[in-house]
Design a protein around this motif. Structure first.
Motif, PDB file in Angstrom:
ATOM      1  N   SER A  62      38.157  27.912  33.975  1.00 33.49           N
ATOM      2  CA  SER A  62      37.970  26.652  33.261  1.00 33.49           C
ATOM      3  C   SER A  62      39.168  25.740  33.537  1.00 33.49           C
ATOM      4  CB  SER A  62      37.785  26.908  31.759  1.00 33.49           C
ATOM      5  OG  SER A  62      39.035  27.082  31.146  1.00 33.49           O
ATOM      6  N   GLY A  63      39.118  24.529  33.020  1.00 29.22           N
ATOM      7  CA  GLY A  63      40.192  23.562  33.268  1.00 29.22           C
ATOM      8  C   GLY A  63      41.558  24.082  32.834  1.00 29.22           C
ATOM      9  N   THR A  64      41.579  24.834  31.754  1.00 31.35           N
ATOM     10  CA  THR A  64      42.847  25.373  31.249  1.00 31.35           C
ATOM     11  C   THR A  64      43.500  26.265  32.305  1.00 31.35           C
ATOM     12  OG1 THR A  64      41.951  25.284  29.013  1.00 31.35           O
ATOM     13  CG2 THR A  64      43.880  26.689  29.339  1.00 31.35           C
ATOM     14  N   PHE A  89      44.725  18.335  23.297  1.00 25.05           N
ATOM     15  CA  PHE A  89      44.997  18.893  24.619  1.00 25.05           C
ATOM     16  C   PHE A  89      46.455  18.714  25.020  1.00 25.05           C
ATOM     17  CE2 PHE A  89      40.454  18.644  24.285  1.00 25.05           C
ATOM     18  CZ  PHE A  89      40.156  19.971  24.548  1.00 25.05           C
ATOM     19  N   ARG A  92      48.071  21.449  23.413  1.00 25.64           N
ATOM     20  CA  ARG A  92      47.799  22.726  24.098  1.00 25.64           C
ATOM     21  C   ARG A  92      48.764  22.925  25.265  1.00 25.64           C
ATOM     22  NH1 ARG A  92      41.857  24.358  26.347  1.00 25.64           N
ATOM     23  NH2 ARG A  92      41.447  24.260  24.117  1.00 25.64           N
ATOM     24  N   TRP A  93      49.031  21.869  26.021  1.00 25.39           N
ATOM     25  CA  TRP A  93      49.919  22.029  27.192  1.00 25.39           C
ATOM     26  C   TRP A  93      51.353  22.281  26.750  1.00 25.39           C
ATOM     27  CZ3 TRP A  93      45.978  23.379  29.214  1.00 25.39           C
ATOM     28  CH2 TRP A  93      44.876  22.599  29.469  1.00 25.39           C
ATOM     29  N   SER A 137      42.580  11.532  29.529  1.00 28.13           N
ATOM     30  CA  SER A 137      41.597  11.253  28.467  1.00 28.13           C
ATOM     31  C   SER A 137      41.746  12.344  27.411  1.00 28.13           C
ATOM     32  CB  SER A 137      40.191  11.253  29.061  1.00 28.13           C
ATOM     33  OG  SER A 137      39.231  11.414  28.045  1.00 28.13           O
TER      34      SER A 137
END
Ligand code: PLP
Length: 383
Positions: A62-64, A89, A92-93, A137
Motif C-alpha cells: 500500500s502507499g504506506t 497522514f 503518520r509520517w 493532499s
C-alpha cells in the motif's frame, strides 16, 4: 436485483469495468516475456502520469509501504527529518520516522490548516534538516497544499523532499520534474483507478545520490535492488502481477482522457459537491475553493450523528462514504471524488444524503442539493 453499491470514499475508489476485467485475465508468471511487456508499459505510463523523467519504482504494497521505502533509503538512524503535518497522514509520517529511529522536527499545523511556505523556510533554516516530509493532499481534511511553493523552499535550502501524493496524483496538478520534487509516492487505489495493492515512488538524481550514505536497514524496500531489476523490466520479488496488468488499462484510460482534462473534471466534481452540500445548509469542513478537488468534507446538522448517517447510507442506500476523526467523529462525513467518478456519482451521493438527513429529522429541503450540484457542474464545464 442484486444490491447495487456505490463506493464514494477518498480511497479505495471505484474501478472502471475494463480495469476489473483485466484483473480477471489468467495470471502471468513474473519471470516471463509477458510480464516484461507489462512492466515496460507501466514504467512508461507511470512516468507520464508523474510528469517525470525519473524512474518510478513499483512496489507490491500500500502507499504506506512506498513511503516507508523512502524513509529507509534516504535517512540514517538518529538523523533529523523535518515533517510537516496538518492532519492524519502528516502525523503518520512523523510517527513512522520516529519509529524508525529518526529525530523528528515537526512543523505541525492544526487539522484543516494548509502549510505555508514561509514557515517551512524558517523551520528549515533554524533546524538545518536535509530531508523534508510533505503531504500534498491531506485526505483526513480535504486540504491540498500549495506544493509548488513548498517544494521551491526545499530546493532553495538544498533539502530533499519526500511527497505523499497518495490521494493527489492523477487528481490535481503535480509536476514532479518542473516543481523539483525529489520523491513522490502514490498508491494504485485512488486517482489511478486500480484496486489496492501497488504503490509507487519516483526518485530524483539527488535522492539517488543520498541513498548511498543513508544507513537505515532495508531489504524488501531497497531502492537500489528495485531499480537494478526494474531497468530490465523485472522486479526483485513476486509482484501483484494481475494488479499491474489492470494498472496499465487504467493508466491508458487516464492518459487517453488527458491529465489536464482529468484535473479539470476533479475540480468540477469538487464544485458540484460543495454546491450540493451548501444548498442543504450544511457546513463545509474541507476548504470552499477549487483546491478541494479530491474530496468534500461536511458537518452534519445539529442533532444528526455522522456515524449513524454513514451507516444508514451504506446499509439502506448502498452508498459508502468516509467518516471523520477524533472530536469530529460524530459530525464529519467525507465524500470522495477521486478517479473513476462522474457528476452522477456525486448527484447520487447527495440525493441519498439529502433523503437520509430528512429521515433523521434534519430541516433540509428535498431536491436542492441535486439541482445545485448539477448547475455547478454544468457551469464548471462550460467555463
Ligand atoms: N497518505 C494519504 C494522503 C492517504 O490518503 C492514504 C490513504 O488513505 C495514505 C497515505 C495511506 O495509504 P495506504 O492506505 O495505501 O497505505
Amino acid at each position: 436485483m442484486a444490491r447495487k453499491r456505490y463506493l464514494l470514499t477518498p480511497g479505495p475508489t471505484p474501478v472502471p469495468p475494463e480495469v476489473l476485467a483485466a484483473m480477471a485475465e489468467p495470471v502471468i508468471h513474473h519471470r516471463s516475456p509477458d510480464f516484461k511487456r507489462v512492466l515496460a508499459e507501466a514504467r512508461v505510463h507511470l512516468r507520464d502520469v508523474f510528469r517525470t523523467r525519473n524512474e518510478v519504482l513499483v512496489f507490491t504494497a500500500s502507499g504506506t509501504g512506498a513511503f516507508e521505502s523512502a524513509l529507509v533509503n534516504l535517512l540514517s538512524p538518529g538523523e533529523r527529518v523535518l515533517a510537516v503535518s496538518c492532519g492524519e497522514f502528516g502525523e503518520r509520517w512523523q510517527a513512522m520516522a520516529s519509529a524508525l529511529g529518526c529525530e523528528v522536527v515537526p512543523l505541525a499545523y492544526a487539522w484543516g490548516e494548509a502549510p505555508r511556505a514561509p514557515d517551512l523556510g524558517r523551520a528549515l533554516s533554524e533546524s538545518g534538516t536535509e530531508v523534508v516530509l510533505l503531504v500534498h493532499s491531506e485526505t483526513s481534511t480535504g486540504v491540498v497544499c500549495d506544493l509548488r511553493s513548498l517544494l521551491g523552499v526545499c530546493r532553495e535550502a538544498g533539502a530533499i523532499s519526500i511527497v505523499d501524493a497518495v490521494s493527489s496524483l492523477g487528481a490535481v496538478p503535480l509536476e514532479t520534474d518542473e516543481w523539483g520534487a525529489d520523491v513522490v509516492v502514490t498508491g494504485s487505489q485512488k486517482a489511478l483507478m486500480t484496486p489496492p495493492g501497488l504503490s509507487f515512488a519516483s526518485v530524483s538524481d539527488a535522492a539517488w545520490a543520498r541513498t548511498a550514505r543513508a544507513t537505515l536497514p532495508r531489504f524488501y524496500w531497497d531502492w537500489q535492488r528495485a531499480r537494478k531489476q526494474q531497468e530490465s523490466d523485472n522486479t526483485p520479488f513476486t509482484p501483484a502481477t494481475s494488479t499491474l496488468v489492470a494498472l496499465n488499462v487504467a493508466l491508458r484510460q487516464l492518459l487517453d482522457e488527458g491529465l489536464d482534462a482529468a484535473f479539470a473534471r476533479h475540480a468540477a466534481l469538487g464544485r458540484a459537491c460543495r454546491a450540493g452540500i451548501k444548498a442543504m445548509g450544511l457546513e463545509l469542513y474541507s476548504p470552499d475553493d477549487d483546491s478541494a478537488a479530491v474530496l468534500t468534507g461536511a458537518l452534519t446538522p445539529d442533532g444528526v450523528d455522522a456515524v449513524e448517517l454513514r451507516l444508514a447510507l451504506r446499509d439502506r442506500h448502498g452508498i459508502t462514504i468516509a467518516g471523520g476523526h477524533g472530536d469530529l467523529v460524530g459530525r464529519l462525513f467525507r465524500i470522495g471524488h477521486i478517479g473513476y467518478v462522474d457528476r452522477y456519482d456525486i448527484v447520487t451521493a447527495l440525493a441519498a444524503v439529502e433523503a437520509q438527513l430528512v429521515e433523521m429529522g434534519a430541516e433540509v429541503e428535498r431536491g436542492v442539493a441535486v439541482a445545485a450540484a448539477t448547475d455547478a457542474f454544468e457551469a464548471a464545464v462550460r467555463a
